[in-house]
Design a protein around this motif. Structure first.
Motif, mmCIF file in Angstrom:
data_model
loop_
_atom_site.group_PDB
_atom_site.id
_atom_site.type_symbol
_atom_site.label_atom_id
_atom_site.label_comp_id
_atom_site.label_asym_id
_atom_site.label_seq_id
_atom_site.Cartn_x
_atom_site.Cartn_y
_atom_site.Cartn_z
ATOM 1 N N VAL A 25 -7.954 1.456 -3.519
ATOM 2 C CA VAL A 25 -6.737 1.448 -2.715
ATOM 3 C C VAL A 25 -6.468 0.008 -2.283
ATOM 4 C CG1 VAL A 25 -5.631 2.225 -0.584
ATOM 5 C CG2 VAL A 25 -7.049 3.809 -1.914
ATOM 6 N N THR A 74 -5.831 -6.937 -0.088
ATOM 7 C CA THR A 74 -7.231 -6.552 0.019
ATOM 8 C C THR A 74 -7.408 -5.212 -0.677
ATOM 9 O OG1 THR A 74 -6.853 -5.492 2.174
ATOM 10 C CG2 THR A 74 -7.558 -7.799 2.177
ATOM 11 N N LYS A 96 -4.284 -2.825 -0.076
ATOM 12 C CA LYS A 96 -3.523 -3.000 1.163
ATOM 13 C C LYS A 96 -2.995 -4.422 1.229
ATOM 14 C CE LYS A 96 -3.933 -2.865 6.222
ATOM 15 N NZ LYS A 96 -4.854 -2.653 7.374
ATOM 16 N N ARG A 97 -1.724 -4.558 1.605
ATOM 17 C CA ARG A 97 -1.161 -5.887 1.832
ATOM 18 C C ARG A 97 -1.268 -6.201 3.315
ATOM 19 N NH1 ARG A 97 1.498 -9.458 -1.027
ATOM 20 N NH2 ARG A 97 1.870 -8.018 -2.755
ATOM 21 N N GLU A 98 -2.026 -7.244 3.627
ATOM 22 C CA GLU A 98 -2.248 -7.614 5.019
ATOM 23 C C GLU A 98 -1.005 -8.291 5.602
ATOM 24 O OE1 GLU A 98 -4.841 -6.603 6.488
ATOM 25 O OE2 GLU A 98 -6.161 -6.090 4.810
ATOM 26 N N PHE A 146 -1.314 1.500 -3.890
ATOM 27 C CA PHE A 146 -1.171 0.852 -2.600
ATOM 28 C C PHE A 146 -1.418 1.866 -1.485
ATOM 29 C CE2 PHE A 146 1.005 -2.409 -5.050
ATOM 30 C CZ PHE A 146 0.573 -3.563 -4.406
ATOM 31 N N GLU A 147 -1.905 1.364 -0.369
ATOM 32 C CA GLU A 147 -2.182 2.221 0.780
ATOM 33 C C GLU A 147 -0.930 3.011 1.150
ATOM 34 O OE1 GLU A 147 -4.944 1.387 4.490
ATOM 35 O OE2 GLU A 147 -2.981 0.457 4.763
#
Length: 251
Positions: free
Chosen positions: A233, A243, A235-237, A221-222
């Motif tokens: 990597v 994404t 990312k949870r928006e 995760f980011e």
């Protein structure tokens, strides 16, 4: 005629385990109405009750108490993990001749729905969309900006009875929902601007791809420290979507 299989936890009901280990199922909003509307349709269960002694008996008893008379065909009740297509293949075989394409699995978990589709079943992410799945109509993810004078209570009232359910409240003025085309028409008629983002199951396949990357140790995760195996990597928006971007090509 279609055969509908439902997951239980967080699809049909919220499970509550008492201090004595007893299990109570609290039906979720709109579920009883959906089941009653499908009174003439064969219905079954595909759900994981847990692995401890007596888990199946407790789940079966709680199901009968919460939904009396609604899941009476024991041949269509399947208990077990939904971590592969196997349990879905067995469910189709238990119907006595209905094809996989004539079966629908309703469950909130995207990865479990992906296994069901692998076995050939149609899927729905919420009981409200059961008929849409039977009719092979897609469910979309959409963003709704609440106009002045229309709060979240008004949106909830507009969705009640429509093929639409809330997913995430991003802010006081922005709500992410799932809806069919018919559902979006109802919401637009009620005065809400609906921005459709794409199919729910298309996104589910993308999230399964992300889950598989994480399971193989090929993504982080980011904000997390990459490892030598990291290729992506995640990312949870703000609206809850996952994404992914490629960090490097694997060797």
């Amino acid at each position: 005629m279609s055969v509908i299989f439902f997951d239980i936890g967080e699809t049909l009901a919220h499970p509550h385990v008492g201090p004595d280990g007893s299990l109570e199922l609290q039906p979720l909003p709109r579920v009883i109405a959906v089941l009653d509307a499908l009174r003439e349709v064969r219905k079954g269960i595909i759900s994981n009750p847990g692995s401890d002694d007596g888990a199946v008996a407790r789940a079966a008893g709680a199901l009968a108490q919460a939904f009396p008379g609604r899941f009476t065909d024991e041949a269509l009740v399947h208990w077990g993990a939904k971590d592969s297509r196997g349990i879905f293949d067995r469910a189709v075989a238990s119907t006595g001749g209905t094809t996989a394409d004539g079966c629908v699995f309703v469950g909130e978990n995207a990865q479990e729905r992906a296994f069901a589709r692998e076995a050939g079943l149609r899927t729905a992410p919420h009981p409200v969309f059961t008929v849409a799945a039977m009719e092979n109509r897609p469910v979309f993810r959409a963003r709704i900006e609440l106009p002045d004078g229309q709060g979240q209570a008004a949106l909830t009232a507009a969705m009640d009875g429509a093929e639409a359910v809330p997913v995430r409240v991003v802010s006081q003025r922005l709500v992410v929902v799932m809806a069919t085309e018919r559902g979006t028409e109802v919401l637009e008629h009620a005065g809400f601007a609906v921005a459709v983002e794409g199919g729910v199951e298309v996104q589910a396949e993308a999230e399964k791809f992300v889950s598989d990357l994480l399971a193989r140790g090929e993504a982080v995760f980011e904000g997390e420290e990459p490892t030598p195996r990291t290729t992506h990597v995640v990312k949870r928006e703000d609206d809850g979507r996952l994404t992914v971007r490629r960090l490097r090509f694997s060797r």
